[in-house]
Write a protein that holds these residues in place. Structure first.
Motif, mmCIF file in Angstrom:
data_model
loop_
_atom_site.group_PDB
_atom_site.id
_atom_site.type_symbol
_atom_site.label_atom_id
_atom_site.label_comp_id
_atom_site.label_asym_id
_atom_site.label_seq_id
_atom_site.Cartn_x
_atom_site.Cartn_y
_atom_site.Cartn_z
ATOM 1 N N GLU A 62 0.841 -1.191 0.000
ATOM 2 C CA GLU A 62 0.000 0.000 0.000
ATOM 3 C C GLU A 62 0.881 1.247 0.000
ATOM 4 N N SER A 63 0.565 2.201 -0.823
ATOM 5 C CA SER A 63 1.263 3.488 -0.942
ATOM 6 C C SER A 63 2.670 3.367 -1.543
ATOM 7 N N ALA A 64 3.023 2.206 -2.047
ATOM 8 C CA ALA A 64 4.327 2.045 -2.693
ATOM 9 C C ALA A 64 4.203 2.414 -4.167
ATOM 10 N N LEU A 65 5.342 2.599 -4.813
ATOM 11 C CA LEU A 65 5.331 2.824 -6.246
ATOM 12 C C LEU A 65 4.939 1.531 -6.946
ATOM 13 N N VAL A 66 3.991 1.623 -7.841
ATOM 14 C CA VAL A 66 3.568 0.496 -8.652
ATOM 15 C C VAL A 66 3.817 0.889 -10.099
ATOM 16 N N LEU A 67 4.695 0.164 -10.760
ATOM 17 C CA LEU A 67 5.043 0.492 -12.132
ATOM 18 C C LEU A 67 4.119 -0.261 -13.081
ATOM 19 N N CYS A 68 3.509 0.465 -13.996
ATOM 20 C CA CYS A 68 2.621 -0.132 -14.983
ATOM 21 C C CYS A 68 3.100 0.252 -16.365
ATOM 22 N N ASP A 69 3.122 -0.704 -17.241
ATOM 23 C CA ASP A 69 3.513 -0.417 -18.609
ATOM 24 C C ASP A 69 2.804 -1.407 -19.510
ATOM 25 N N ILE A 70 2.845 -1.144 -20.798
ATOM 26 C CA ILE A 70 2.296 -2.082 -21.767
ATOM 27 C C ILE A 70 3.302 -2.262 -22.885
ATOM 28 N N THR A 71 3.147 -3.356 -23.577
ATOM 29 C CA THR A 71 3.944 -3.605 -24.764
ATOM 30 C C THR A 71 3.073 -4.349 -25.746
ATOM 31 N N SER A 72 3.451 -4.338 -26.986
ATOM 32 C CA SER A 72 2.696 -5.090 -27.985
ATOM 33 C C SER A 72 3.648 -5.984 -28.755
ATOM 34 N N VAL A 141 0.696 4.533 -5.816
ATOM 35 C CA VAL A 141 1.268 5.486 -6.753
ATOM 36 C C VAL A 141 1.574 4.733 -8.043
ATOM 37 N N LEU A 142 0.918 5.125 -9.128
ATOM 38 C CA LEU A 142 1.161 4.529 -10.431
ATOM 39 C C LEU A 142 2.222 5.329 -11.153
ATOM 40 N N VAL A 143 3.136 4.636 -11.794
ATOM 41 C CA VAL A 143 4.167 5.279 -12.594
ATOM 42 C C VAL A 143 3.965 4.809 -14.028
ATOM 43 N N GLY A 144 3.885 5.754 -14.947
ATOM 44 C CA GLY A 144 3.718 5.407 -16.351
ATOM 45 C C GLY A 144 4.116 6.577 -17.222
ATOM 46 N N ASP A 145 4.327 6.301 -18.508
ATOM 47 C CA ASP A 145 4.689 7.399 -19.400
ATOM 48 C C ASP A 145 3.441 8.188 -19.786
ATOM 49 N N ARG A 146 3.649 9.328 -20.424
ATOM 50 C CA ARG A 146 2.522 10.207 -20.733
ATOM 51 C C ARG A 146 1.587 9.616 -21.777
ATOM 52 N N GLY A 147 2.035 8.584 -22.491
ATOM 53 C CA GLY A 147 1.145 7.906 -23.415
ATOM 54 C C GLY A 147 0.115 7.052 -22.694
ATOM 55 N N LEU A 148 0.463 6.582 -21.503
ATOM 56 C CA LEU A 148 -0.463 5.774 -20.708
ATOM 57 C C LEU A 148 -1.269 6.614 -19.734
ATOM 58 N N LEU A 149 -0.605 7.552 -19.081
ATOM 59 C CA LEU A 149 -1.278 8.372 -18.071
ATOM 60 C C LEU A 149 -1.653 9.720 -18.695
ATOM 61 N N THR A 150 -2.610 9.666 -19.582
ATOM 62 C CA THR A 150 -3.076 10.869 -20.274
ATOM 63 C C THR A 150 -3.963 11.687 -19.336
ATOM 64 N N PRO A 151 -4.201 12.952 -19.635
ATOM 65 C CA PRO A 151 -5.116 13.744 -18.807
ATOM 66 C C PRO A 151 -6.479 13.071 -18.630
ATOM 67 N N ALA A 152 -7.000 12.457 -19.680
ATOM 68 C CA ALA A 152 -8.298 11.774 -19.564
ATOM 69 C C ALA A 152 -8.219 10.598 -18.600
ATOM 70 N N ARG A 153 -7.150 9.794 -18.657
ATOM 71 C CA ARG A 153 -7.012 8.652 -17.735
ATOM 72 C C ARG A 153 -6.838 9.123 -16.299
ATOM 73 N N LEU A 154 -6.098 10.212 -16.095
ATOM 74 C CA LEU A 154 -5.934 10.756 -14.748
ATOM 75 C C LEU A 154 -7.290 11.192 -14.202
ATOM 76 N N ARG A 155 -8.045 11.898 -15.029
ATOM 77 C CA ARG A 155 -9.346 12.437 -14.622
ATOM 78 C C ARG A 155 -10.376 11.320 -14.396
ATOM 79 N N GLU A 156 -10.414 10.329 -15.298
ATOM 80 C CA GLU A 156 -11.460 9.321 -15.263
ATOM 81 C C GLU A 156 -11.117 8.073 -14.450
ATOM 82 N N ASP A 157 -9.843 7.753 -14.321
ATOM 83 C CA ASP A 157 -9.454 6.501 -13.663
ATOM 84 C C ASP A 157 -8.723 6.708 -12.337
#
Length: 167
Positions: A62-72, A141-157
């Motif tokens: 809880e409250s630790a950095l959680v790194l999230c990323d995607i790849t294809s 705390v989620l860590v991600g690049d700006r392609g993943l953490l867009t303003p819409a995702r910050l606002r909605e999720d």
């Protein structure tokens, strides 16, 4: 995960008679065949959430950095349902998208497979749901690049879920 290959190639690499390394011996495996690999995969899929919860308890807090990323990845063939056509950074026509959740040191707690036509930012809500419901986190705390953490995702999720972020 250690040596990505077909089921046949994996079974041959793990079978004691045709092993290409000592992994079979180290894991004390008996005869390994493609059917056994399919059975193991079925078991893992059935127990995926419990396995991820155990990994999260071990590697996330809880409250630790959680790194999230995607790849294809590029996928060939016409009958692979998850390999839907969509945007691909490499210009390939078929792909699968994988979401990954790790701790600060890169220890994996969860992997999610998304349809190939899933846009990068849309994978975020699934990861937030996993943190909240599967792992039971009320904060993180989620860590991600700006392609993943867009303003819409910050606002909605993230904001509604009470999660902080670094982008």
């Amino acid at each position: 995960m250690l040596y990505p290959a077909t089921k046949l190639a994996t079974s041959e690499a793990l079978d004691a008679r045709t092993a290409s390394d000592t992994l079979n011996e180290e894991l004390q495996l008996r005869r390994v065949d493609a059917d056994g690999l399919y059975e193991a995969m079925d078991y893992l899929v059935q127990h995926k959430h419990a396995i991820e919860r155990r990994l999260a308890r071990r590697h996330l807090s809880e409250s630790a950095l959680v790194l999230c990323d995607i790849t294809s990845i590029y996928v060939e063939g016409d009958s692979i349902e998850l390999a839907s056509y969509g945007y691909n950074r490499d210009g390939k026509k078929g792909k699968q998208v994988f979401g990954l959740v790790t701790d600060l040191h890169g220890y994996r707690a969860a992997v999610e497979v998304f349809s190939g036509n899933t846009a990068d930012p849309q994978t975020r809500s699934a990861q937030v749901t996993k943190l909240r419901t599967t792992f039971g986190f009320s904060h993180g705390v989620l860590v991600g690049d700006r392609g993943l953490l867009t303003p819409a995702r910050l606002r909605e999720d993230l904001r509604p879920a009470g999660l902080d972020w670094i982008t």
